[in-house]
Every structure is written in C-alpha cells, then in structure tokens.
Design a protein around this motif. Sequence first.
Motif, PDB file in Angstrom:
ATOM      1  N   ARG A  40       0.829  -1.221   0.000  1.00 45.61           N
ATOM      2  CA  ARG A  40       0.000   0.000   0.000  1.00 45.61           C
ATOM      3  C   ARG A  40       0.860   1.266   0.000  1.00 45.61           C
ATOM      4  O   ARG A  40       0.480   2.280  -0.555  1.00 45.61           O
ATOM      5  N   GLU A  41       2.020   1.180   0.670  1.00 42.05           N
ATOM      6  CA  GLU A  41       2.915   2.339   0.701  1.00 42.05           C
ATOM      7  C   GLU A  41       3.542   2.608  -0.668  1.00 42.05           C
ATOM      8  O   GLU A  41       3.836   3.752  -1.007  1.00 42.05           O
ATOM      9  N   ARG A  42       3.731   1.562  -1.444  1.00 40.56           N
ATOM     10  CA  ARG A  42       4.415   1.698  -2.734  1.00 40.56           C
ATOM     11  C   ARG A  42       3.469   1.881  -3.915  1.00 40.56           C
ATOM     12  O   ARG A  42       3.832   2.499  -4.909  1.00 40.56           O
ATOM     13  N   PHE A  43       2.272   1.312  -3.817  1.00 43.34           N
ATOM     14  CA  PHE A  43       1.354   1.318  -4.954  1.00 43.34           C
ATOM     15  C   PHE A  43      -0.049   1.740  -4.524  1.00 43.34           C
ATOM     16  O   PHE A  43      -0.488   1.394  -3.427  1.00 43.34           O
ATOM     17  N   PRO A  44      -0.762   2.459  -5.398  1.00 38.64           N
ATOM     18  CA  PRO A  44      -2.154   2.803  -5.071  1.00 38.64           C
ATOM     19  C   PRO A  44      -3.034   1.558  -5.168  1.00 38.64           C
ATOM     20  O   PRO A  44      -2.867   0.745  -6.073  1.00 38.64           O
ATOM     21  N   PHE A  45      -3.924   1.381  -4.217  1.00 38.91           N
ATOM     22  CA  PHE A  45      -4.877   0.271  -4.228  1.00 38.91           C
ATOM     23  C   PHE A  45      -6.233   0.783  -4.684  1.00 38.91           C
ATOM     24  O   PHE A  45      -6.701   1.812  -4.211  1.00 38.91           O
ATOM     25  N   ARG A  46      -6.865   0.065  -5.593  1.00 35.92           N
ATOM     26  CA  ARG A  46      -8.202   0.426  -6.055  1.00 35.92           C
ATOM     27  C   ARG A  46      -9.281  -0.250  -5.208  1.00 35.92           C
ATOM     28  O   ARG A  46     -10.389   0.233  -5.096  1.00 35.92           O
TER      29      ARG A  46
ATOM     30  N   ASP B  51      -4.653  -5.570  -7.142  1.00 34.01           N
ATOM     31  CA  ASP B  51      -3.860  -4.768  -6.219  1.00 34.01           C
ATOM     32  C   ASP B  51      -2.715  -5.579  -5.623  1.00 34.01           C
ATOM     33  O   ASP B  51      -1.636  -5.058  -5.357  1.00 34.01           O
TER      34      ASP B  51
ATOM     35  N   SER C 149      -4.879   7.003 -18.897  1.00 33.81           N
ATOM     36  CA  SER C 149      -5.736   6.701 -17.749  1.00 33.81           C
ATOM     37  C   SER C 149      -6.786   5.677 -18.167  1.00 33.81           C
ATOM     38  O   SER C 149      -6.934   5.360 -19.352  1.00 33.81           O
TER      39      SER C 149
END
Length: 198
Positions: free
Chosen positions: A52-58, A99, A124
């Motif tokens: 979660r710190e490294r990548f955005p979670f959808r 994710d 996007s």
Amino acid sequence: MDEKTEELRDIFLETTGSDTVTERQEAGRGSIKGEGGEVTDERLADLIGTMRERFPFRSSLGTDALVTVLRGFFDERTDADLADELDVEEETVFEARMDLHLVTDADRTPVDDAVRPLVVDGASLDECVEAVDADSEAVRRAFLVTTSEAAAARASHRFRDEFAELLSDEDLSARFASDARRDGLEEATEDLETDVSF
C-alpha cells in the motif's frame, strides 16, 4: 548476469576483497510462521501494508479481507467463492487480486493487447475506455490486469513471489500470467531500479 552487473561485481570484489555482502540487521519482528508452522495473518498484513505504501490500491477491501483474498487465492478458490465469503461483489475480489499482483493467465483477454500500449504511454482508465473499441467493462478489466503487471514488474515480482513462498509449497508458475518481459511491458519498466544479487 549481464555485462553491467558483472562490472559492478568486479568493482565490488576489487574494492572489498570479498564476495560477501554483510548488512546490518534490523531487530527481528518475530517469526514469519506461528507455533503450528503456519504463516501468520500479521505477516501477510505487514506485506500488504508495504504494498500500500508503494502502490495505489483500487480495492475498497480492508487489510483483513485482503488477507482472506490472499489465502483463498493460494488455496485455489475462485473469485466467486471469496466474494460469497466476504459478502462483496465478485469484481471487488478481482480488483483486490490485481492490487496484490495476483494476475493469472485466466485473467488475460485479447483486449489486453489494445490496452497495453496505451498504459505504457501513461493513459488513464477513462482514456483507454474511450480509445479501445470494446465493451467498457472488458477494457476496465484489461486496464487493471495491465497496470497490475506493470506494478509487479516495477517491484521485480517481489510481493507476488513472497506471497507464493509463504503460502504455497508448489510451483505456481503455471497459474500466474506470463512474465511482463514477454508481454510488452518491458518498455514501461526497463529503466526502473531492481534488486540485484551477486
């Protein structure tokens, strides 16, 4: 080992006179496995937190539910089974798997081939939906698969591999999607820093 890695290795050997790297160890956080030899939910939650710190979670799922998805995936349960257990939509479980970099060959569709170059160029989701002549939901899923693979490649598949090591004794390579180097994502990840072992 490629030429640059060999050069770095030679420099290291010449400078230190040793081929062993010793790093200062941080204080231990306890065993990965519990008393019964099972991987603890706390360890899995820590890994998810690092992701979660490294990548955005959808995904809208909380950490406990994501741990359930992880365990279910490696127990070869379907998204539908996990959705029933968590009382959520099947698509929510799919998003959670993306994710967590848990893309399988079954997730791949021909739409991915149209979406991938757009993702590499930084498009996007809305731009992909507008540009690709396919059902918007199919484009959305292809976008999630492609961006998940790109994120996994940026992390050198570290999280996926660590989850597999912790939760399975079997070789799961057949279950995971083809490596990003073979699916066109190398252009998006070629200049990224990765861990190198000597």
